[in-house]
Design an enzyme around this catalytic site. Structure first.
Site, PDB file in Angstrom:
ATOM      1  N   CYS D 109       9.967 -33.581 -28.058  1.00 26.80           N
ATOM      2  CA  CYS D 109      10.064 -32.369 -27.874  1.00 26.80           C
ATOM      3  C   CYS D 109      11.357 -31.699 -28.165  1.00 26.80           C
ATOM      4  O   CYS D 109      12.323 -31.886 -27.230  1.00 26.80           O
ATOM      5  CB  CYS D 109       9.654 -31.904 -26.293  1.00 26.80           C
ATOM      6  SG  CYS D 109       9.820 -30.223 -25.668  1.00 26.80           S
ATOM      7  N   CYS D 114       8.963 -31.729 -22.920  1.00 27.97           N
ATOM      8  CA  CYS D 114       7.507 -32.046 -22.646  1.00 27.97           C
ATOM      9  C   CYS D 114       7.472 -33.493 -22.965  1.00 27.97           C
ATOM     10  O   CYS D 114       7.696 -34.195 -23.968  1.00 27.97           O
ATOM     11  CB  CYS D 114       6.719 -31.277 -23.665  1.00 27.97           C
ATOM     12  SG  CYS D 114       6.960 -29.595 -23.401  1.00 27.97           S
TER      13      CYS D 114
END
Lengths: 208, 219, 219, 208
Positions: D109, D114
């Site tokens: 990410c 994430c």
């Protein structure tokens, strides 16, 4: 928040740490025979006395009063400045760009801190700091607002990013109400920021 | 390299803060650092492009949190050690303990000061005619070298117009790494703000960069 | 915004340093920060996009020099003050002194824990058919909002291919700023490494991003 | 140098400053009636005990041994994982991507952190730090070298940048020499890093 504002060096203990490290490095360079500290003193003294925005101001005032000089200056900044005895060491790569009612010029170095030392002296902290370097090419009107002024909304803004060894000097607009002034009087009006493009030249008592 | 030094067009750094009556130096050590960098450059220990690269390769959080001359100092120290002009243990001890390395242009003495104050020329003879003419449309190459370059990220891939031709100049991308001056034609390339920043850009904005010929493709 | 958080493709951050037998938290306060962020999110004080934006707008040198949970903490504190859930003088004093602000979904109690542990869904009904189909070539828009976006700089202006379609999802660009969920089609767009990084790129590399329809133009 | 390595919090005085600030914030949130500290305790305990790479490992082992499950998993990760009683709370957006001799997948990410918490637990520091986030999309082979392994030079490397709420789990290749192993035995082999794409699964005694 400027880079300067956040500078860790402003902490006193870190400041002295930096000071100590700088002194140590100078000691080593001296002991190695690479440098003579007296030569550094002389260099610093020269920077403190010989260079500065007064050089650029003289060039601007001359351009305002001598149309042939102005034409030569815009055609080849280095050559034209070289013809003036009192301004020296300009190097080969000076480019002078003219502000007009239609176009406002502004100079930045997004990658480091390129700046026309010979014309303007050493650059101010803000010129070398992240807020100016990051925003000048994207939001120049926002940057000018930080300097407290605006330019008409349909004036073109031309930003020169100094990414090579060319150096840029802005020729600001001569303020109204200065007809008949001498070069010396005019030079007094010319600020450093007006030659970077982050200021305007104004005459005392005259409308800006 | 795509470093944090390449900050044109970045957001989040806050307002510009002009300092009224700013002194030339904010501490005496700043002047010493400036002078040492200029002096050691004059000895031939490094060129201006190498010194920029060493500042660019400081850890990004150090780059962003250090004052200007602190960055100069850190870059200088790294560079002199890495190039063998100093040893790391000399830096630690604060004194020289090993013999000096020969300097290409000799020690920096009071006789050298004048030379430093006169700005050098970066123009060199060209090995070929300029590939582009004033008015030509060019697309900036999409290059991402991990080495030194003067092509900022914010113009890569974008189309501009050749506005000025400055002759052939020392090429920083090779000079920074001791791979020669390798002179290249230098141009002023101008872009519309909307080309760089899209629909949200200032419609009155034009931005130029100084671009070496290897950065350019015809558009 | 073009912040330092948008670091895909940047150089100079050094090696990846895996930590053998890494603990879940490196200090007890990290767990409290994680829990406070999740809890206050569950009360409706902010959504995940807003919390990301507050971390992105930390001063860049703070962003780069702070540990992960320190950034979470700083972003949380800023966000709660700016949204009126706390007053700056309460933070200073370390105690509440003003009445609370009503919470959209009520206080976070032990009954709320289960809800937090179940991941929410970001799928929403679409208001229009998808504009692109699998296999379509698309060019990522060259946008530079100063607000929150999930379109990284390194793909802007580049051409990729639609590989997957995930339905319509909450649009972070508006949700982060309390401008509504504004659902948009979400796609996986895949790029050749050479398209992104030029001739020096790894020829075996393909990179995809998850891209919302407003980020895309037909190519 | 990792972000972690440079973390100012590792300085003891700053660490306690952060600790004090975190405690103060919790006190204020509690006094305001926004949160119950006991609910934070319960949440932390759940994170410490319920989530972690064992969830992902079970999914991987099942996919290695059950071709129908594998097919369903690659077609719709969330739906397939939802059919397993022992793995829960996966959310709606799990995408499982399969490593093959022709293609190695890696997840990053670049914009934040994430990560498929429900499958892998909380992400490690390196996953959230600048070196990985910056280099994974440009120099993934260099990143893999930092993890001490290489993949064949003509294998495609596919990097998934998690820029939305979709979450990616890599289905690593089943190591040779594990024919006839049970799901439970196989799950023991599956490392967290192999499901991010920064590690391979190897069987003890088998060639890697």
């Amino acid at each position: 928040m400027s880079e300067h504002h956040h500078d860790h060096d402003h902490d006193h203990s870190e400041l002295s740490d930096t000071e100590l490290r700088v002194r140590a490095l100078e000691t080593i360079l001296t002991e190695k025979g690479y440098i003579d500290p007296a030569a550094l003193d002389a260099m610093i003294q020269a920077y403190e006395t010989k260079i500065g925005p007064h050089n650029g101001a003289l060039v601007v005032a001359k351009a305002w009063t001598d149309p042939a000089f102005k034409e030569a200056l815009l055609a080849d900044g280095s050559a034209a400045v070289g013809t003036l005895g009192h301004v020296s060491r300009t190097g080969d790569h000076l480019v002078v760009v003219e502000n007009t009612p239609e176009r406002h010029n502004m100079v930045v170095c997004t990658l480091c801190s390129c700046y026309p030392w010979e014309m303007l002296g050493l650059p101010p902290v803000w010129y070398k700091a992240a807020p100016y370097r990051s925003r000048a090419v994207k939001d120049p009107r926002g940057v000018l607002a930080d300097f407290g002024f605006t330019i008409p909304k349909d004036t073109e803004i031309r930003v020169w990013d100094s990414t090579a060894e060319t150096r840029f000097l802005v020729l600001p607009m001569r303020p109204a109400g200065t007809e008949g002034w001498s070069e010396e009087q005019l030079a007094e009006l010319v600020t450093r920021d007006s030659m970077i493009g982050t200021g305007l030249v104004t005459a005392p008592g005259a409308p800006s | 390299m795509n470093g944090v030094h390449d900050m044109g067009g970045m957001d989040g750094f806050g307002k510009v803060e002009p300092e009224p009556n700013e002194p030339m130096f904010h501490a005496e050590w700043e002047a010493r650092v400036l002078a040492m960098v200029r002096a050691m450059g004059a000895t031939g220990a490094f060129n201006i492009d190498a010194s920029r690269f060493y500042r660019e390769t400081l850890p990004p959080e150090v780059y962003l949190s250090s004052s200007y001359y602190k960055k100069w100092f850190l870059g200088l120290e790294d560079m002199l050690v890495e190039r063998g002009f100093l040893a790391a243990d000399e830096v630690k001890a604060g004194h020289a303990s090993a013999p000096p390395k020969p300097l290409k242009r000799g020690s920096f003495t009071t006789n050298s000061v004048d030379r430093v104050l006169t700005r050098g020329s970066f123009t060199r003879p060209a090995s070929a005619p300029a590939a582009f003419a004033i008015g030509d449309r060019v697309r900036m190459k999409n290059i991402h070298p991990t080495t030194h370059t003067r092509l900022p990220r914010y113009v890569r891939g974008h189309v501009g117009v050749i506005e000025r031709i400055h002759g052939a100049h020392v090429y920083p991308d090779t000079a920074a790494h001791d791979q020669g001056e390798n002179p290249q034609w230098l141009y002023t390339v101008v872009f519309d703000g909307a080309e760089l920043w899209g629909a949200d850009g200032d419609p009155t904005l034009k931005v130029s960069v100084e671009a070496f010929e290897p950065y350019l493709d015809p558009a």
